[in-house]
Design a protein around this motif. Sequence first.
Motif, PDB file in Angstrom:
ATOM      1  N   MET B   1      -9.917  12.735  12.743  1.00  0.00           N
ATOM      2  CA  MET B   1     -10.649  11.489  12.457  1.00  0.00           C
ATOM      3  C   MET B   1      -9.732  10.295  12.724  1.00  0.00           C
ATOM      4  O   MET B   1      -8.578  10.275  12.291  1.00  0.00           O
ATOM      5  N   THR B   2     -10.253   9.276  13.426  1.00  0.00           N
ATOM      6  CA  THR B   2      -9.421   8.106  13.672  1.00  0.00           C
ATOM      7  C   THR B   2      -9.269   7.322  12.381  1.00  0.00           C
ATOM      8  O   THR B   2     -10.246   7.147  11.642  1.00  0.00           O
ATOM      9  N   PRO B   3      -8.051   6.881  12.105  1.00  0.00           N
ATOM     10  CA  PRO B   3      -7.879   6.080  10.885  1.00  0.00           C
ATOM     11  C   PRO B   3      -8.629   4.749  10.992  1.00  0.00           C
ATOM     12  O   PRO B   3      -8.835   4.255  12.104  1.00  0.00           O
ATOM     13  N   ALA B   4      -9.041   4.210   9.845  1.00  0.00           N
ATOM     14  CA  ALA B   4      -9.724   2.923   9.829  1.00  0.00           C
ATOM     15  C   ALA B   4      -8.737   1.818  10.198  1.00  0.00           C
ATOM     16  O   ALA B   4      -9.095   0.859  10.860  1.00  0.00           O
ATOM     17  N   LEU B   5      -7.498   2.008   9.776  1.00  0.00           N
ATOM     18  CA  LEU B   5      -6.558   0.896   9.803  1.00  0.00           C
ATOM     19  C   LEU B   5      -5.143   1.407  10.026  1.00  0.00           C
ATOM     20  O   LEU B   5      -4.709   2.348   9.360  1.00  0.00           O
ATOM     21  N   ASN B   6      -4.426   0.835  11.013  1.00  0.00           N
ATOM     22  CA  ASN B   6      -3.000   1.132  11.187  1.00  0.00           C
ATOM     23  C   ASN B   6      -2.200  -0.125  10.899  1.00  0.00           C
ATOM     24  O   ASN B   6      -2.429  -1.140  11.533  1.00  0.00           O
ATOM     25  N   ILE B   7      -1.259  -0.024   9.992  1.00  0.00           N
ATOM     26  CA  ILE B   7      -0.374  -1.170   9.756  1.00  0.00           C
ATOM     27  C   ILE B   7       0.995  -0.785  10.293  1.00  0.00           C
ATOM     28  O   ILE B   7       1.542   0.269   9.927  1.00  0.00           O
ATOM     29  N   HIS B   8       1.523  -1.636  11.182  1.00  0.00           N
ATOM     30  CA  HIS B   8       2.754  -1.284  11.866  1.00  0.00           C
ATOM     31  C   HIS B   8       3.795  -2.382  11.688  1.00  0.00           C
ATOM     32  O   HIS B   8       3.627  -3.495  12.147  1.00  0.00           O
ATOM     33  N   ARG B   9       4.873  -2.021  11.007  1.00  0.00           N
ATOM     34  CA  ARG B   9       6.001  -2.929  10.772  1.00  0.00           C
ATOM     35  C   ARG B   9       5.563  -4.347  10.380  1.00  0.00           C
ATOM     36  O   ARG B   9       5.972  -5.323  10.981  1.00  0.00           O
ATOM     37  N   LEU B  10       4.764  -4.399   9.355  1.00  0.00           N
ATOM     38  CA  LEU B  10       4.213  -5.690   8.914  1.00  0.00           C
ATOM     39  C   LEU B  10       5.195  -6.413   7.993  1.00  0.00           C
ATOM     40  O   LEU B  10       5.673  -5.851   7.010  1.00  0.00           O
ATOM     41  N   VAL B  31      -4.637   3.693   6.774  1.00  0.00           N
ATOM     42  CA  VAL B  31      -5.736   3.980   5.849  1.00  0.00           C
ATOM     43  C   VAL B  31      -6.749   4.798   6.635  1.00  0.00           C
ATOM     44  O   VAL B  31      -7.277   4.343   7.659  1.00  0.00           O
ATOM     45  N   GLY B  32      -7.017   6.021   6.182  1.00  0.00           N
ATOM     46  CA  GLY B  32      -7.954   6.888   6.887  1.00  0.00           C
ATOM     47  C   GLY B  32      -9.391   6.464   6.643  1.00  0.00           C
ATOM     48  O   GLY B  32      -9.687   5.802   5.648  1.00  0.00           O
ATOM     49  N   ALA B  33     -10.273   6.858   7.550  1.00  0.00           N
ATOM     50  CA  ALA B  33     -11.686   6.547   7.356  1.00  0.00           C
ATOM     51  C   ALA B  33     -12.188   7.295   6.133  1.00  0.00           C
ATOM     52  O   ALA B  33     -11.975   8.496   5.994  1.00  0.00           O
ATOM     53  N   GLY B  34     -12.824   6.597   5.246  1.00  0.00           N
ATOM     54  CA  GLY B  34     -13.357   7.203   4.031  1.00  0.00           C
ATOM     55  C   GLY B  34     -12.295   7.540   2.998  1.00  0.00           C
ATOM     56  O   GLY B  34     -12.585   8.103   1.952  1.00  0.00           O
ATOM     57  N   GLU B  35     -11.068   7.159   3.269  1.00  0.00           N
ATOM     58  CA  GLU B  35      -9.988   7.460   2.330  1.00  0.00           C
ATOM     59  C   GLU B  35      -9.957   6.438   1.200  1.00  0.00           C
ATOM     60  O   GLU B  35     -10.314   5.277   1.381  1.00  0.00           O
ATOM     61  N   LYS B  36      -9.518   6.925   0.022  1.00  0.00           N
ATOM     62  CA  LYS B  36      -9.323   6.012  -1.096  1.00  0.00           C
ATOM     63  C   LYS B  36      -7.827   5.915  -1.366  1.00  0.00           C
ATOM     64  O   LYS B  36      -7.233   6.834  -1.930  1.00  0.00           O
ATOM     65  N   LEU B  37      -7.258   4.796  -0.921  1.00  0.00           N
ATOM     66  CA  LEU B  37      -5.815   4.629  -1.023  1.00  0.00           C
ATOM     67  C   LEU B  37      -5.515   3.600  -2.104  1.00  0.00           C
ATOM     68  O   LEU B  37      -6.066   2.507  -2.103  1.00  0.00           O
ATOM     69  N   ALA B  38      -4.630   3.969  -3.026  1.00  0.00           N
ATOM     70  CA  ALA B  38      -4.222   3.017  -4.050  1.00  0.00           C
ATOM     71  C   ALA B  38      -2.846   2.461  -3.704  1.00  0.00           C
ATOM     72  O   ALA B  38      -1.981   3.199  -3.247  1.00  0.00           O
ATOM     73  N   ILE B  39      -2.688   1.171  -3.874  1.00  0.00           N
ATOM     74  CA  ILE B  39      -1.379   0.547  -3.709  1.00  0.00           C
ATOM     75  C   ILE B  39      -0.915   0.183  -5.103  1.00  0.00           C
ATOM     76  O   ILE B  39      -1.589  -0.597  -5.794  1.00  0.00           O
ATOM     77  N   ILE B  40       0.216   0.733  -5.522  1.00  0.00           N
ATOM     78  CA  ILE B  40       0.689   0.333  -6.843  1.00  0.00           C
ATOM     79  C   ILE B  40       2.045  -0.337  -6.738  1.00  0.00           C
ATOM     80  O   ILE B  40       2.813  -0.110  -5.801  1.00  0.00           O
ATOM     81  N   GLY B  41       2.320  -1.178  -7.705  1.00  0.00           N
ATOM     82  CA  GLY B  41       3.586  -1.887  -7.729  1.00  0.00           C
ATOM     83  C   GLY B  41       3.521  -2.946  -8.817  1.00  0.00           C
ATOM     84  O   GLY B  41       2.440  -3.282  -9.303  1.00  0.00           O
ATOM     85  N   GLY B  66       4.614  -8.171  13.053  1.00  0.00           N
ATOM     86  CA  GLY B  66       4.090  -6.816  13.034  1.00  0.00           C
ATOM     87  C   GLY B  66       2.624  -6.779  13.442  1.00  0.00           C
ATOM     88  O   GLY B  66       2.078  -7.792  13.857  1.00  0.00           O
ATOM     89  N   ARG B  67       2.012  -5.578  13.350  1.00  0.00           N
ATOM     90  CA  ARG B  67       0.623  -5.449  13.828  1.00  0.00           C
ATOM     91  C   ARG B  67      -0.267  -4.801  12.774  1.00  0.00           C
ATOM     92  O   ARG B  67       0.172  -3.944  12.005  1.00  0.00           O
ATOM     93  N   ILE B  68      -1.526  -5.246  12.752  1.00  0.00           N
ATOM     94  CA  ILE B  68      -2.547  -4.556  11.969  1.00  0.00           C
ATOM     95  C   ILE B  68      -3.630  -4.181  12.964  1.00  0.00           C
ATOM     96  O   ILE B  68      -4.225  -5.054  13.597  1.00  0.00           O
ATOM     97  N   GLU B  69      -3.862  -2.874  13.147  1.00  0.00           N
ATOM     98  CA  GLU B  69      -4.846  -2.442  14.148  1.00  0.00           C
ATOM     99  C   GLU B  69      -6.018  -1.736  13.509  1.00  0.00           C
ATOM    100  O   GLU B  69      -5.888  -1.095  12.466  1.00  0.00           O
TER     101      GLU B  69
END
Lengths: 276, 257, 328
Positions: B1-10, B31-41, B66-69
């Motif tokens: 499955m293609t990821p929804a979002l690629n963040i590269h060296r941002l 971030v994968g398609a349909g994935e539930k990713l939590a960012i904590i900090g 950097g890039r967001i694709e």
Amino acid sequence: MTIIHRFLKTPEGLAGALLLAAFVLVALAAPFFFPRDPLSIAGPALLRPFQDWSLPLGTDRLGRDVLAGIFHGARTSLAVSLAAAAASIAVGAIVGTLAGFGGGWTDEVLMRITDAFQTVPGFLLALAFVSVVGPSLGVVVAAIALSAWTGPARIARAEVLSIRERDYVASARVAGMHPLEIAFREVLPNALPPVLALASVIVAQAILVEAALSFLGLGDPNRVTWGGMIAEGRTVLRSAPFLSIVPGIALVLTVLGVYLAGEGAVETAAKRRSLA
Amino acid sequence: MTPALNIHRLSVTYRRDRQEVEALSGVDLDVGAGEKLAIIGESGSGKSTLALAIAGLLPASAKIAGRIEWPSLGRPPVNGRDIGFVFQDPSASLDPVMAVGEQIAEVARAHRGMNWRQAYALAEELLARVKLPEPAALRKAYPHQLSGGQKQRVAIAAAIAGRPGLLIADEATSALDTIVQRDIVALIRQLVDEDGTSLLFITHDIALASEIANRIAVFRNGQLVEAGATEALVASPQQAYTRLLLQAHLGLEETVR
Amino acid sequence: MNRALRLIRRRLIGAIPVLLIVIVGTFLLLETAPGDAVDAYIVSTGGDAGLIEALRQRWGLDQSPMTRLATYLWSLSHLDLGHSVTFSRPILDVILERLPNTLLLMGSATALSFGLGSALGIVAGAKPGSFRDRFLSIGSLALYAVPGFWLGLVLTVLFSVQLRWFPISGIETIASGKTGLGRALDIGRHLVLPVAALGFIYLALYLRMMRTGMAEAWRQDFVLAAKARGISLRRIVIRHVARNALLPLVTMLGLQSAQMLGGSVVIETVFSVPGLGRLAQEAVASRDTPLLLGIILVSAVLVIAINLIVDILYAFLDPRVGASEATA
């Protein structure tokens, strides 16, 4: 960098300072350049501007020197507006402090009186006051102050309400200071800065109200006023419009100078805060 | 499955008081398609900057490298249509003088080619979907008439009104009290599961994160510390900082799941 | 809508002490005036000392000040503002005859200043710090520095004397025999310059308020949220930023009404518009103090009424008004 330096660095502050400096210089220099009574006849009547270099701005219907009128009119304008602004701020600050510090009934009564003064159109009140008491410089000043003190009063009250809960006020109370002494020695001086921020608007309005009163023939009859000159010129508006237009330009430049200086001051203060 | 979002060296730097402050440095994340990713900090870890950067909402003064694709889109994303954003404080993120129905309907109108009639009908449906009572009447209510939890439900409805493929919830529950928090988390999970939406759930609360996410990314001082599947990360964190976060939390609650 | 009704009731009750203070104030001014109504009457009609005494007694002027204040209040409660010596008619009649012209002038000038001012304010505030923003703010400041009566004269010189586009003075062509639409157009042509002179000054005020309000609204979270929801910039500017910035302007509309009523005195004088302001100038010129004070009282009532209308308008524009007391 000093505050004045920073103030002059804002374009508004610089332009305002230049216009105001010109205004004050003209007002102060009037008796030196034009020692004669500006109401006396100086030359032929209705001389156009830039015709005769001894009378650069020409003469009015009665042959009075327009430039001398502008110089002496600046004096009247300066005196009236400064006195009226000082009086309004003083009255407003005192009423606002008493209302805010007194609270309860004192506050209620003083604020209803303030409401009443704000309900009556200020210019009508000034008009009625001068008309009843009779026109003179002092009466004009009082009339303008009568319609301008409410703004400072409201701001002073709001400021006092927030200050009176502070520690040094409480400690003054504990020390047994008389409430009035606390109000005027501890509270009022701290409440003053935001009230003084109104000064430029009040001075500008005072200049405009004085001009309008003199335009309606309610200025001090023994003094030259710009408003009076405009009214004088109005009778020959078709043939000699410059007689009304020239003093009007002086008025606009002066009031604009006051506003610009006020803007510059606000901007300087804002910058100072953001740097702090 | 293609990821929804690629963040590269941002990387993102702000200028504040004539000093450059680096809020994010060299972040790589998918971030994968349909994935539930939590960012904590913790606060200042750069997690909110990441959310704003993805949605293109950083102030003009911020410098981005950097890039967001968006591989699955093949074009730059459109806010509202591709990204739904839920902010922390629902009282501030709703216009106080506009009826809540209109604030949802205007999103539908902007992205779904609807007229106002259709958009209002959809707004009512969405109000029902976020489990608010009497949607027909509530549509005409103003934010000040609703509780904090209700307002956040409205904000969620507005965020999903354009059927975005990615929903970003930036501390969406931390302004609410604990019981309401759980309800909102449950609602968000249900909505993204039903629609197959990807979720970026930003929080300082590791328990909330593990409740909703299948993957967790830990941020500290603008850098990605570690990322991994929720169960693995909670059971055996690789980094000392993650362990610290977990321990700090275990002291408060007995289990995380 | 009982939210509005509650507001009206509260405002009306609040207006009573204010109006009483205004009445006592005008009475005090009347007392300060040298000479009384009888002196004014005698000056215009002539009469001997006996008549003066008789009139003083008849009009109650020989009573104590407190009694006279009571009489004054009593007649005011019957809508009797006294008698104008200049016009030989009841003061209220003279005022009511002039009032519509002033309302027309003020209404049009308010529409001009508020409408154009807020529109230009939106143009300036849509992009804070841009060239057009700075140009409009400085330009409006310059306009705000112009005295209304002088602007009126300059407009007269330009458009009436030089270009002959508009009539120099008056409210309509005398004895033109026009009716209906023709008359309305005639009045409109007469009002263009006075409305411009009165309205342009206050335009600056609304422009600057709108601009400041919008700069503040841009920093609000709900604007960022609207951007995040992909709402078009146009809609964000108009429906969110400007809509929120408009609220303080509406409040200003009420506060400004007293100012504008004062400004209409000079404008009506310059353009010879037979309104309340011109009447005030006539009262001053003919030393008709009771008439002048009657005008002040009516103006105060007018200002209270306008503020009430503005408050109701505000309650419709801001759903939060009165919300806290509805639940209390």
